[in-house]
Design a protein around this motif. Sequence first.
Motif: not given
Length: 439
Positions: A221-223, A229-233
């Motif tokens: 997760v972000y801070k 997940f969506k940004d990793v994809i």
Amino acid sequence: MKLKKSKFVYKGNQSEVCFFNAANLNLLSGDETSLEKYNEFQDGTELDFNDDMLMILYNKGFLIPLDDNEVDRVFKTKKIRYQKAMELRKNRIGYLRISLTEHCNLSCKYCFVNKIMNEKHHMKQGLFKDIMEWFISSNTDKRPLIQYFGGEPLLKMDLIKLGNEMLRQSKQNGEINDYGQEIVTNGILLTDEIADYLAKNKFYVGFSVDGMEELNDINRVYKDGRGSFKDVIKGINIYKKYFKNLSILVTPNNENIDHFNRIIPYLVEELGATEIAINTPQPDANGWEVSGDKLAKAIQETWIYCNEHNVRYNTPANNILFLINHKIPQAYSCMNLTYGQDENTWGIYINSTGLVSKCVVECDSRCTRDFYDFIKNDDIPMDFIEWHFKNPMHESCLKCPGFNVCGGPCSIEQTLSNGKVNCDKCKFVKTMIPWVIKK
């Protein structure tokens, strides 16, 4: 000659009878008749040279001379193996895990860097250059391997590019034969420009993903707590425009360990993974963050799937399989990149402030020293070498099928637990070996 049963024999009799000798790593497939013959064997029975099955059991070391003080002999052999490897072989640091920064754009709940680093820093360029020059000079005529580590290493693309140029120039000058470069990233910062650069310079890139969105976003997760997940994809999709293969690193945790049989096919069939690596759990004073036997069963459930789909599967069990298949007894209490060659090739971990850790996966204050102190003499410091040969044996190891493929707690496990065994590692090995020897 009178015989007795070896104390290091383990038997399995599910679909096929298997004998395994934990001392010499011999395997023997049999049937119910051979199992019955072994079970009925009485210590003190004379060796019958006309009995084929008896001779096989004897030649494989499952039956041994009655007067053989086997335990002392096996322990002595193991000690001699350690001693020879430490004294007779050359030592080289061929793998460098260098933390360019401990900062990260994510705040993963299980991140070990967050746990061990009270203060986070970016590595200074001067220190980075000094480390790289030393590392390159330590690998003359060899192929050094470097992993740019973090935090999130893509935050320091300037250092990654500098390292790449130094290695490229060293190869061009004939100082090293070749080199390898690795990055494990969360992928969020990946752009077309970065992906193109990494592809053209033949970097190995791995993405940290812990499963489907609902599983990944429990911990990664972000801070502010938002899932990543969506940004990793998005990053993975950019990467796939420039690379043919996709490697994904999964960190086993209590939230995803029961779902490996869904996670692995998802990573392959939905994300296009061609290689999957399972992180060895980070050790602590009590063992691992996940149960060792549950991890072993999760790997077993997914191993065959990966084989059938031609997916490379790197797991904590791979070393067990390699050593048994090649009959190479474990001779170290720590990571070594060579098996049976005439030198020891070690890995090393250096954090962003220049602390050198004897352990490649941990940067505990009890096993670190300053980089410039570490390299003040030409040779690798003796305390670094001795760290890799700490006697890991416990009384319980004598009764374990992993006696010569695990050998007990590694040096960092001994340090963190004040000399106790790692109960989860024990569970993992004892669950994994009976399965491995049937494959």
